[in-house]
Scaffold this motif. Structure first.
Motif, short mmCIF file in Angstrom:
data_model
loop_
_atom_site.label_atom_id
_atom_site.label_comp_id
_atom_site.label_asym_id
_atom_site.label_seq_id
_atom_site.Cartn_x
_atom_site.Cartn_y
_atom_site.Cartn_z
N THR A 24 -26.15 6.04 -12.72
CA THR A 24 -25.36 6.69 -13.76
C THR A 24 -25.81 8.14 -13.88
OG1 THR A 24 -26.82 6.19 -15.63
CG2 THR A 24 -25.14 4.52 -15.07
N GLU A 48 -25.55 0.47 -2.01
CA GLU A 48 -24.26 0.05 -1.47
C GLU A 48 -24.26 0.27 0.02
OE1 GLU A 48 -20.98 1.88 -3.36
OE2 GLU A 48 -21.49 1.17 -5.33
N LYS A 104 -26.12 5.38 -2.51
CA LYS A 104 -26.76 4.86 -3.71
C LYS A 104 -25.91 5.25 -4.91
CE LYS A 104 -31.23 4.28 -5.17
NZ LYS A 104 -32.30 4.00 -4.46
N THR A 105 -25.82 4.36 -5.88
CA THR A 105 -25.07 4.62 -7.11
C THR A 105 -26.02 4.59 -8.29
OG1 THR A 105 -23.10 3.60 -6.15
CG2 THR A 105 -23.16 3.83 -8.54
N LEU A 125 -20.52 7.44 -13.24
CA LEU A 125 -21.32 7.04 -12.07
C LEU A 125 -21.44 8.20 -11.10
CD1 LEU A 125 -19.84 3.51 -11.33
CD2 LEU A 125 -21.98 4.06 -12.49
N MET A 136 -22.29 8.72 -7.12
CA MET A 136 -22.51 8.13 -5.81
C MET A 136 -23.17 9.19 -4.93
SD MET A 136 -20.03 6.36 -7.37
CE MET A 136 -18.53 7.22 -7.16
N THR A 184 -30.33 1.40 -10.71
CA THR A 184 -29.73 1.95 -9.49
C THR A 184 -29.36 0.80 -8.58
OG1 THR A 184 -31.87 2.18 -8.39
CG2 THR A 184 -31.06 4.08 -9.63
#
Length: 94
Positions: A5, A93, A2-3, A62, A64, A90
């Motif tokens: 900020t 990925e 998951k990404t 960011l 990850m 969010t």
């Protein structure tokens, strides 16, 4: 993976009610310092690394996340106390 900020991650942490770091640690069987490291702390003498990777950029850069267990528990706590909390921004990925 998951990404999110860094600023979004810190906003989630700052929105948690008092005692949440201890609750998350207790429920997940990890140290409080490890939970704090997930949210940007850097106490690796008492806590462990939690599989976050930082990339510089806008909004603090960011983050990850290899494992979202701590984030999921934090969001669960927020939903208990603030049912309208959403996780805008969010992205998932593969």
């Amino acid at each position: 993976m998951k990404t999110i900020t860094f600023n979004e991650l810190r906003k989630i942490k700052d929105s948690l009610p008092d005692g949440s770091m201890h609750r998350i640690a207790d429920e997940l069987g990890m140290s409080v310092e490890t939970v704090r490291n997930f949210f940007g702390g850097s106490n690796f003498k008492q806590g462990e690394s939690v599989g976050i990777h930082l990339e510089p950029g806008p909004d603090g850069g960011l983050v990850m996340l290899d494992d979202t267990t701590v984030l999921d528990k934090a969001l669960e706590i927020l939903k208990e106390t603030q049912p309208e909390v959403a996780t805008e921004g969010t992205t998932e990925e593969a």
